[in-house]
Scaffold this active site. Structure first.
Site: not given
Ligand code: ADP
Length: 326
Positions: A130, A132, A15, A134, A107, A76, A176
Site C-alpha cells: 500500500t 499509504d 489499492g 498505514d 489492511d 475490490r 485518505r
Molecule cells: P486494501 O487492501 O487496499 O485496504 P480494501 O479495503 O478495498 O483495500 O480491501 C480489498 C478487498 O479485501 C475488499 O474489496 C474485499 O474483497 C476484501 N475485504 C476487505 N475487508 C473485508 C472483510 N471485512 N471481510 C471480507 N473481505 C474483506
C-alpha cells in the site's frame, strides 16, 4: 495447525502499489525454488471467486521487477465480504489443490484474509502492499517509497513555477486516512506546512504563520495537504485568499501519478525480502501472519492484530517541519 503446504496461490488485492510485481516475482520464484507449485490468482479475491487461477512458472515473472502496477491485476470484491462468496472462493482453490495463500494488499485485504483463514483450512500470509504506509507491524509498506519519491519529484517541479511567480501552491497528495506521504514528501521538499488527517488543522495558526512570513517578505511556495485532511486543498486555498488577498494561491492535486511508475530500489528490495519470507512462513507452518520489516529485520504480526492498529504520527516530525520552514 501443522500441515504441509505444497501448492500456493498468490494475489494482489485492494489499492495497487508500485513494487507489487517485485513481490509477486519473489513469491513465485521462491515457491518454485522450494519445490512448490505456484498459482497466480487474477484481480484479487474476485479471481478466487470467478476461478481465474493459473499455474505460474519462473518465466511467468520474467521482466516484471521494474514495472509498476500488478501483472495479476487488482480489484475490490464485494462478494468476498459474504461467507457464501468466500466458500465459492475456497472451493475454487481446492479444485487446484491450493493449500496456502499469499495476499499482497492493504489492511482491508488482510481483514478479508483473516476471516477466510478462520473459516477455511487454507493458511494465509499477508504482504503489506500500500502506498499509504498505514499498517502497524512494519516500518515500511511496498509502494510507499515510490509514491513519496514521485510526490517529491512533482512538488519540486511545482516549486520552480511557484517561485518564478511568487505564488503559493497548496499541493494535495494521496492519503485518505493517513498523512505519511504528505509528511515525508513535505519535509523532503521544504514545505511551509503539512496538513494531515491524523492532526486537527489549526487554521488560525496556518494563517498566522503565513501572515508573519508575508510581513517579513519570506517567500512561501508550498503547503502540502493530505487528501483526507479536514479542509482539503481547495477549501484551504479559498480561506487563504480571503484572509491574505495579495497572496496569489494555486491548487495542485497530484492524484494517481503517485500510484504508478517504476518502483524505487527500496520498494523492490523490501518486496523481494517480504515475498521470500512469505513462502518461508508457509513452509515453516507460521500461518496467518503478515510479514513486515522492523529495524531492518523481518517481523511477523498475526493477521487479526495487523488489521486493528494504525501507526502514530511522530510529533517530533511536526516540530521539525515548523523549525525548518521558519
Ligand atoms: P486494501 O487492501 O487496499 O485496504 P480494501 O479495503 O478495498 O483495500 O480491501 C480489498 C478487498 O479485501 C475488499 O474489496 C474485499 O474483497 C476484501 N475485504 C476487505 N475487508 C473485508 C472483510 N471485512 N471481510 C471480507 N473481505 C474483506
Amino acid at each position: 495447525m501443522n500441515r504441509k503446504v505444497t501448492k500456493i496461490g498468490v494475489l494482489t488485492s485492494g489499492g495497487d502499489a508500485p513494487g507489487m510485481n517485485a513481490a509477486i516475482r519473489a513469491v513465485v520464484r521462491t515457491g518454485i525454488y522450494k519445490g512448490l507449485e505456484v498459482y497466480g490468482i487474477m484481480r484479487g479475491y474476485s479471481g478466487m471467486i470467478d476461478g481465474d487461477i493459473f499455474k505460474m512458472e519462473s518465466q511467468s515473472v520474467a521482466n516484471i521487477i521494474q514495472r509498476g502496477g500488478t501483472v495479476l491485476k487488482t480489484a475490490r470484491c464485494k462478494e468476498f465480504f459474504t461467507s457464501e462468496g468466500r466458500k465459492i472462493a475456497y472451493d475454487n482453490l481446492k479444485k487446484h489443490g491450493i493449500n496456502g495463500l499469499v495476499i499482497i494488499g492493504g489492511d482491508g485485504s488482510f481483514r478479508g484474509a483473516n476471516i477466510f483463514s478462520q473459516e477455511h483450512d487454507i493458511p494465509c500470509i499477508g504482504l503489506p502492499g500500500t502506498i499509504d504506509k498505514d499498517i502497524a507491524g512494519t516500518d515500511f509498506t511496498i509502494g510507499f517509497d515510490t509514491a513519496v519519491n514521485t510526490a517529491v519529484e512533482a512538488i519540486d517541479k511545482v516549486r520552480d513555477t511557484a517561485d518564478a511567480h511568487d505564488r503559493l501552491f497548496i499541493i494535495e497528495v494521496m492519503g485518505r486516512d493517513s498523512g505519511y506521504i504528505a509528511l515525508h514528501s513535505g519535509i523532503a521538499t521544504g514545505a511551509e506546512n503539512i496538513l494531515i488527517p491524523e492532526r486537527k488543522t489549526d487554521i488560525e495558526n496556518v494563517i498566522k504563520t503565513l501572515l508573519e512570513k508575508h510581513g517579513r517578505k519570506k517567500l512561501v511556495n508550498i503547503i502540502v495537504v493530505a487528501e483526507g485532511e479536514e479542509f482539503g486543498a481547495t477549501e484551504l486555498s479559498k480561506i487563504i485568499t480571503e484572509r491574505i488577498p495579495d497572496q496569489e494561491v494555486r491548487v495542485c492535486i497530484l492524484g494517481h501519478i503517485q500510484r504508478g511508475g517504476s518502483p524505487t530500489c527500496f520498494d523492490r528490495l523490501i518486496a523481494s525480502r517480504m515475498g521470500y519470507a512469505a513462502v518461508e512462513c508457509l513452509l515453516e507452518n507460521r500461518f496467518n501472519v503478515f510479514v513486515g520489516i522492523i529495524n531492518n529485520k523481518t517481523h511477523y504480526t498475526p493477521l487479526d492484530l495487523a488489521v486493528k492498529k494504525k501507526q502514530k504520527i511522530n510529533e517530533e516530525w511536526m516540530k521539525i517541519v515548523r523549525i525548518l520552514s521558519s
